[in-house]
Enzyme design. Structure first.
Site, PDB file in Angstrom:
ATOM      1  N   ILE A   9      61.986  91.036  26.623  1.00 11.33           N
ATOM      2  CA  ILE A   9      60.605  90.563  26.867  1.00 11.33           C
ATOM      3  C   ILE A   9      59.888  91.650  27.657  1.00 11.33           C
ATOM      4  O   ILE A   9      60.376  92.053  28.717  1.00 11.33           O
ATOM      5  CB  ILE A   9      60.577  89.292  27.762  1.00 11.33           C
ATOM      6  CG1 ILE A   9      61.609  88.258  27.298  1.00 11.33           C
ATOM      7  CG2 ILE A   9      59.181  88.685  27.815  1.00 11.33           C
ATOM      8  CD1 ILE A   9      61.909  87.211  28.368  1.00 11.33           C
ATOM      9  N   HIS A  10      58.786  92.143  27.134  1.00 16.95           N
ATOM     10  CA  HIS A  10      58.030  93.110  27.946  1.00 16.95           C
ATOM     11  C   HIS A  10      56.536  93.148  27.643  1.00 16.95           C
ATOM     12  O   HIS A  10      55.790  93.793  28.364  1.00 16.95           O
ATOM     13  CB  HIS A  10      58.602  94.521  27.794  1.00 16.95           C
ATOM     14  CG  HIS A  10      58.186  95.192  26.513  1.00 16.95           C
ATOM     15  ND1 HIS A  10      58.654  94.802  25.294  1.00 16.95           N
ATOM     16  CD2 HIS A  10      57.314  96.199  26.271  1.00 16.95           C
ATOM     17  CE1 HIS A  10      58.105  95.553  24.352  1.00 16.95           C
ATOM     18  NE2 HIS A  10      57.283  96.410  24.916  1.00 16.95           N
TER      19      HIS A  10
END
Ligand code: UDP
Length: 381
Positions: free
Chosen positions: A222-223
């Site tokens: 997740i970024h």
């Protein structure tokens, strides 16, 4: 021929590694053709050992001649500072072309600095669209495509997007000399996966981690700003991953931005197995051993496919529409219920990797070929 390559963020190192290798191969075997000199500029958008240096080492990317050290500020400040410094570099190096990759601030700043100095721009990974203008990446890619001389497209859908925006392409050829070149070359990330999986050796830490999960595990990343900057979305994704991890282990290499958000929100993950960001060889190893992928990354959606793994994308839309059309990828957004439902639909799903979605693993070579055919056409100083 001199090419200035501008990189700054993790996925760009991986993409540029492919083209640098193709340039080296061409130079070794050029049979009287002109030599290509590549000058690499690192803007500094990603700078840590495990977000930058490790990729240069593992993938044997030539050392950057310039390191601008610009990162960690707002979009406007970062792009503005890069523009100023890149202009100096281009004026000093006087390249025949500037090569930019993907959709980061480094991509846009590099393209803009070059075009204003009348140096033609080559954009690798052109034509991708999410049709979501709130994504900084979407703005960067639209503007970069508009001012590029060569648009190297990875997929048929990316060529269609450019046609819809008025780029004149007929049977893959431009109609008039002054028009930009739109070339469907395939995906350089596919070249990277095919090449490096033959030589990738995992670190001891990752080899041991894999042994800990004999019944397999999911890989998650997740970024994207849309998930990290909105705490409701981040909480919902984490809650879903925690629920899944109670049954099937979830390994989460944590991007520095996400780690920062978790700290600010005092998030504790009980079941999800967090690790620091890993190098490309470890990532390839995790991808080839996992049961499936949860991600909001652009690159990892495709890598899941390259390694025959089902993917649940933690976004509302994707640039890689062909994966969704074939049922290899499900868009689940950040919604808890949708993520769990996608997990049960995707669990142990078989993925047919023989469909030719991303070319034949020679995108790097094709890019070099196209540049050689036309690089001198529009050089102006
Ligand atoms: N990647 C990596 N280590 C990690 C996370 C990602 O090597 O801990 C690689 C991944 O395999 C892919 C690229 O980085 O090749 C994708 O980068 P990212 O997800 O940061 O950017 P995006 O593709 O969304 O632009």
């Amino acid at each position: 021929m001199k090419i200035v390559t501008i990189v700054g963020a993790r996925p760009q190192f991986i993409k540029a590694a492919v083209v640098s290798r193709a340039i080296e191969e061409y130079n070794r075997d050029r049979r009287g053709g002109c030599m290509i000199e590549e000058v690499i500029v690192h803007t500094g958008q990603h700078f840590d050992e495990n977000m930058s240096d490790i990729f240069f080492q593992e993938m044997s990317i030539p050392r950057p001649r310039y390191h601008l050290g610009i990162g960690g500020t707002s979009h406007g400040a970062m792009t503005g500072r890069m523009l100023e410094r890149l202009e100096e570099v281009i004026l000093r190096e006087k390249p025949d072309a500037v090569m930019v990759y993907g959709d980061t601030n480094s991509t846009l700043a590099g393209a803009l600095a070059a075009v204003k100095l009348h140096v033609p721009v080559a954009h690798v990974e052109a034509g991708l669209r999410s049709y979501n203008m709130r994504m900084p990446e979407e703005v960067n890619r639209i503007l970069t495509d508009r001012i590029s001389r060569w648009l190297f497209c990875p997929t048929a859908a990316s060529v269609e997007n450019l046609k819809n925006e008025g780029f004149c392409i007929q049977d893959g050829k431009r109609l008039f000399e002054h028009q930009p070149v739109v070339a469907l070359v395939g995906d350089v990330m596919y070249d990277a996966a095919l090449f490096y999986k033959k030589i990738a050796r995992p670190s001891q830490e990752i080899a041991e981690l894999i042994k800990k999960f004999p019944d397999g595990f999911y890989l998650a990343t997740i970024h994207r700003a849309e998930n990290t900057d909105e705490s409701v979305r981040l909480q919902s994704i984490l809650k879903a991953l925690e629920a899944i991890a109670r049954e099937i282990p979830v390994v989460l290499p944590l991007h520095p931005r996400t780690r920062q958000c978790l700290m600010v929100n005092h998030n504790q993950l009980e079941y999800v197995h967090q690790i620091a960001p890993v190098g490309y060889f470890d990532m390839i190893t995790l991808l080839s051993h996992c049961r499936g992928v949860f991600t909001d990354s652009g690159g990892i959606q495709k890598e899941a496919y390259f390694f025959g793994k089902p993917c649940v994308t933690l976004r509302e839309e994707t640039e890689w529409v062909e994966l969704v059309e074939h049922g290899f990828n499900i868009l689940a957004g950040a919604d808890y219920e949708r993520i769990l439902a996608a997990e049960s639909r995707m669990r142990d799903k078989r993925i047919d990797t023989l469909i030719d979605l991303y070319g034949s693993g020679n995108a790097g070579r094709k890019i070099v070929q196209v540049l050689l055919e036309g690089v001198y056409e529009h050089t102006a100083y």
